[in-house]
Design an enzyme around this catalytic site. Structure first.
Site, mmCIF file in Angstrom:
data_model
loop_
_atom_site.group_PDB
_atom_site.id
_atom_site.type_symbol
_atom_site.label_atom_id
_atom_site.label_comp_id
_atom_site.label_asym_id
_atom_site.label_seq_id
_atom_site.Cartn_x
_atom_site.Cartn_y
_atom_site.Cartn_z
ATOM 1 N N LYS A 170 0.751 -1.152 -0.126
ATOM 2 C CA LYS A 170 0.087 -0.101 -0.093
ATOM 3 C C LYS A 170 0.748 1.298 0.144
ATOM 4 O O LYS A 170 1.571 1.505 0.850
ATOM 5 C CB LYS A 170 -0.738 0.013 1.229
ATOM 6 C CG LYS A 170 -2.040 0.764 0.992
ATOM 7 C CD LYS A 170 -2.380 2.090 0.986
ATOM 8 C CE LYS A 170 -1.885 3.052 2.209
ATOM 9 N NZ LYS A 170 -1.576 4.435 1.617
ATOM 10 N N GLU A 243 9.433 1.223 10.914
ATOM 11 C CA GLU A 243 10.636 1.974 10.687
ATOM 12 C C GLU A 243 9.811 3.419 10.649
ATOM 13 O O GLU A 243 9.330 3.791 9.715
ATOM 14 C CB GLU A 243 11.263 1.890 9.282
ATOM 15 C CG GLU A 243 11.991 0.400 9.274
ATOM 16 C CD GLU A 243 13.441 0.579 9.906
ATOM 17 O OE1 GLU A 243 13.496 1.515 10.552
ATOM 18 O OE2 GLU A 243 13.979 -0.658 9.817
ATOM 19 N N CYS A 277 14.296 9.684 6.144
ATOM 20 C CA CYS A 277 13.989 9.538 7.519
ATOM 21 C C CYS A 277 15.458 9.715 8.333
ATOM 22 O O CYS A 277 15.380 10.507 9.526
ATOM 23 C CB CYS A 277 13.437 8.033 7.860
ATOM 24 S SG CYS A 277 14.431 6.861 7.013
ATOM 25 N N GLU A 375 10.501 16.952 13.989
ATOM 26 C CA GLU A 375 11.011 16.535 12.597
ATOM 27 C C GLU A 375 10.713 17.342 11.469
ATOM 28 O O GLU A 375 9.605 17.411 11.042
ATOM 29 C CB GLU A 375 10.388 15.166 12.258
ATOM 30 C CG GLU A 375 11.313 14.525 11.203
ATOM 31 C CD GLU A 375 10.696 13.062 10.535
ATOM 32 O OE1 GLU A 375 9.766 12.841 10.988
ATOM 33 O OE2 GLU A 375 11.555 12.213 10.052
HETATM 34 P P1 NAD Z 1 2.709 8.762 7.062
HETATM 35 O O1 NAD Z 1 2.973 8.103 8.228
HETATM 36 O O2 NAD Z 1 1.854 9.932 6.947
HETATM 37 O O3 NAD Z 1 2.065 7.648 5.859
HETATM 38 C C1 NAD Z 1 2.992 6.337 5.697
HETATM 39 C C2 NAD Z 1 1.802 5.517 5.052
HETATM 40 O O4 NAD Z 1 1.068 5.170 6.105
HETATM 41 C C3 NAD Z 1 1.166 6.039 3.897
HETATM 42 O O5 NAD Z 1 1.044 4.855 2.968
HETATM 43 C C4 NAD Z 1 -0.499 6.317 4.387
HETATM 44 O O6 NAD Z 1 -1.406 6.150 3.440
HETATM 45 C C5 NAD Z 1 -0.382 5.529 5.482
HETATM 46 N N1 NAD Z 1 -1.565 5.310 6.493
HETATM 47 C C6 NAD Z 1 -1.893 6.415 7.139
HETATM 48 N N2 NAD Z 1 -2.591 6.262 8.158
HETATM 49 C C7 NAD Z 1 -2.569 4.954 8.381
HETATM 50 C C8 NAD Z 1 -3.316 4.089 9.138
HETATM 51 N N3 NAD Z 1 -4.159 4.576 10.313
HETATM 52 N N4 NAD Z 1 -3.115 2.813 9.318
HETATM 53 C C9 NAD Z 1 -2.369 2.483 7.937
HETATM 54 N N5 NAD Z 1 -1.826 3.042 7.104
HETATM 55 C C10 NAD Z 1 -1.895 4.291 7.249
HETATM 56 O O7 NAD Z 1 4.266 8.874 6.795
HETATM 57 P P2 NAD Z 1 4.537 9.842 5.410
HETATM 58 O O8 NAD Z 1 4.355 11.288 5.619
HETATM 59 O O9 NAD Z 1 4.416 9.181 4.157
HETATM 60 O O10 NAD Z 1 6.460 9.694 5.456
HETATM 61 C C11 NAD Z 1 7.128 10.792 6.257
HETATM 62 C C12 NAD Z 1 7.410 9.977 7.589
HETATM 63 O O11 NAD Z 1 8.208 8.700 7.505
HETATM 64 C C13 NAD Z 1 8.648 10.793 8.613
HETATM 65 O O12 NAD Z 1 8.225 10.730 9.678
HETATM 66 C C14 NAD Z 1 9.836 9.974 8.003
HETATM 67 O O13 NAD Z 1 10.927 10.035 9.239
HETATM 68 C C15 NAD Z 1 9.283 8.666 8.257
HETATM 69 N N6 NAD Z 1 9.983 7.650 7.409
HETATM 70 C C16 NAD Z 1 11.043 6.944 8.283
HETATM 71 C C17 NAD Z 1 11.746 5.691 7.745
HETATM 72 C C18 NAD Z 1 12.634 4.572 8.361
HETATM 73 O O14 NAD Z 1 13.040 3.980 7.934
HETATM 74 N N7 NAD Z 1 12.533 4.850 9.567
HETATM 75 C C19 NAD Z 1 12.018 5.856 6.074
HETATM 76 C C20 NAD Z 1 11.182 6.768 5.471
HETATM 77 C C21 NAD Z 1 10.363 7.714 6.150
#
Ligand code: NAD
Length: 469
Positions: A170, A243, A277, A375
């Site tokens: 997804k 992550e 991230c 962040e």
């Molecule tokens: P986000 O959490 O807003 O969204 C990530 C995914 O989760 C999307 O596909 C979204 O549709 C889905 N989602 C949203 N609500 C959900 C729910 N209730 N249940 C299941 N899925 C749901 O994150 P983003 O804004 O896309 O990404 C940025 C964030 O990701 C930053 O905080 C960054 O640090 C983190 N990140 C972490 C890593 C790592 O390896 N630790 C890598 C990349 C990004």
């Protein structure tokens, strides 16, 4: 599927509800993505459940061979995939950006195929022989973010497939086309039903996380969503690899050479225009070399062009979406309001197309400023002055996240001693954010749990089973 036109054709949705994705640099349409429903998700999960046993029966060798063929297919379509990624995500083709990301997809597929995972003998004393094997979980759900959409999808799908699982992905609603295109290329080498993409928003993600037929969720995204997924997964006791967000500290010790480290500091913080991230998001510099580090970093930053991704000159791009642009704007404004010193940037051009936020360096900022404690996930780096290593370590450890961190010094032994005191899943020395498919990667504190990459990453996509004879 090797040209951009082929790639676009492959992701043209069937008639139904679709959404047009816009280029964050220009506002132009990139393409349409399907908007899948929970019913579509049910069909994908049923297909994956039906296809998975035969895939598991194939064995490691045949599955690894398929991953290697998938890597070849990605390489054949690399330039077309990079153009699509650049247009949808915004990152430039050049620099450590779109071509680099597609290259990493192929590299991770190959490395995952090559990683050995033999059964481990834990006791063999003449009376008892006990071994741990890693069996397939079944169907794995993978939920990803918009910053490195292709690479992070491969980080999730490659070990899952290698271990004999089927995968339902997804992608983020901001970057579905990139993931659809990549999966179409990979799927040329996989049996039907084993790997599918469901495009949709939170409700589809939430259903995946609670679905009884899904054995594990690989999630990469924000800490807030990670917590929602933990809750959704509770009733089915799903395995999770999380992550999550980071706010990585870098500590520059007084013996570091400012000119020698400036370019690596820059890319540690500004890779993917800060939307990474494990980017360096708070820089702590000893007072003895504070001014010199600020000066050298400003010189490097001033030489890095930002603009539309398809222009080969650019190495920095726009923010991917308006919400992220607003977060960066708010945090830099908070820094300016507090009286911190703007070394460069901090003032986006109004009324221009695209979500461009200029490269921003902020000095003389307090450690409790929101630009430090939240962040920023964008091209704005706070540089905090410290006068004792004790104080720097305390500030680095003060937050409730701990993905990566770095220590910069001319003395490796001293750098290692400081690294040991930092609460983070990875501490890099004289570099920041370097990931490698052979080296486990994961977060401490609220940056998540579970490891990706290497043999540890494969184990996380299996169910440990002990055979005790
Ligand atoms: P986000 O959490 O807003 O969204 C990530 C995914 O989760 C999307 O596909 C979204 O549709 C889905 N989602 C949203 N609500 C959900 C729910 N209730 N249940 C299941 N899925 C749901 O994150 P983003 O804004 O896309 O990404 C940025 C964030 O990701 C930053 O905080 C960054 O640090 C983190 N990140 C972490 C890593 C790592 O390896 N630790 C890598 C990349 C990004």
């Amino acid at each position: 599927m090797e040209t951009y036109a082929d790639i676009l054709t492959s992701i043209t949705p069937a008639p139904g509800t679709t959404r047009t994705l816009l280029d964050p640099a220009t506002g132009e349409a990139v393409g349409d993505a399907p908007v899948h429903t929970v019913e579509d998700l049910e069909r994908a999960v049923a297909a994956a459940t039906a296809a998975q046993p035969a895939w598991a029966t194939l064995g490691h060798e045949a599955r690894s061979a398929a991953l290697v063929r998938a890597a070849d297919a990605v390489e054949r379509s690399a330039e077309a995939l990079a153009v699509l990624l650049s247009r949808e995500q915004g990152k430039p083709l050049n620099g450590p950006n779109a071509r680099f990301e597609v290259g990493a997809c192929a590299a991770w597929l190959r490395a995952t195929a090559a990683t050995e995972l033999a059964p481990e003998t834990v006791v063999d004393d003449g009376e008892t022989h006990a071994e741990i094997h890693y069996r397939p979980i079944g169907v794995v759900g993978a939920i990803g973010p918009w910053n490195w959409p292709m690479m992070i999808s491969v980080w999730q799908l490659a070990p899952a497939l290698r271990m004999g699982n089927a995968v339902v992905l997804k992608p983020s609603e901001y970057t579905p086309l990139s993931v659809l295109a990549l999966v179409n290329v990979i799927n040329q080498e996989l049996p039907e039903g084993i790997l599918s993409v469901i495009c949709g928003g939170r409700e589809v993600g939430a259903r995946l996380a609670e679905h009884p037929a899904i054995g594990k969720i690989m999630f990469t995204g924000s800490t807030a969503t990670g917590k929602a997924i933990i809750r959704s997964s509770a009733d089915t006791v799903k395995r999770l690899t999380l992550e999550l967000g980071g706010n990585d500290a870098g500590i520059v010790l007084p013996d570091a050479d400012p000119a020698a480290i400036a370019e690596d500091l820059f890319w540690g913080a500004f890779i993917n225009t800060g939307q990474t991230c494990a980017a360096l998001k708070r820089l702590y510099v000893h007072e003895d070399i504070y001014d010199a580090v600020c000066e050298e970093l400003t010189k490097v930053a001033a030489a890095m062009p930002m603009g539309v991704g398809l222009d080969e000159a650019n190495v920095l791009g726009p923010l991917q979406n308006k919400a992220q642009f607003d977060i960066v704007s708010r945090l830099v404004q908070a820094a300016k309001d507090s009286g911190a010193r703007v070394l460069m940037g901090g003032d986006p051009v109004a009324d221009q197309p695209g979500y461009f936020y200029p490269t921003t360096l902020i000095a003389d900022i307090e450690n409790d400023n929101p630009l430090v404690t939240e962040e920023q996930f964008g091209p704005a780096l706070p540089i905090i002055r410290y006068n004792s290593v004790e104080e720097a370590v305390e500030m680095a450890n003060a937050l409730d996240v701990g993905l990566g961190a770095s220590v910069w010094s001319s003395d490796p032994a001293q750098a290692r001693a400081v690294a040991a005191r930092i609460q983070a899943g990875t501490v890099w020395i004289n570099k920041h954010g370097a990931v490698d498919p052979r080296i486990p990667f994961g977060g401490a504190k609220q940056s998540g749990y579970g490891l990706e990459f290497g043999a540890e990453g494969l184990k996380a996509l299996g169910v440990p089973q002990v055979i005790n004879s």
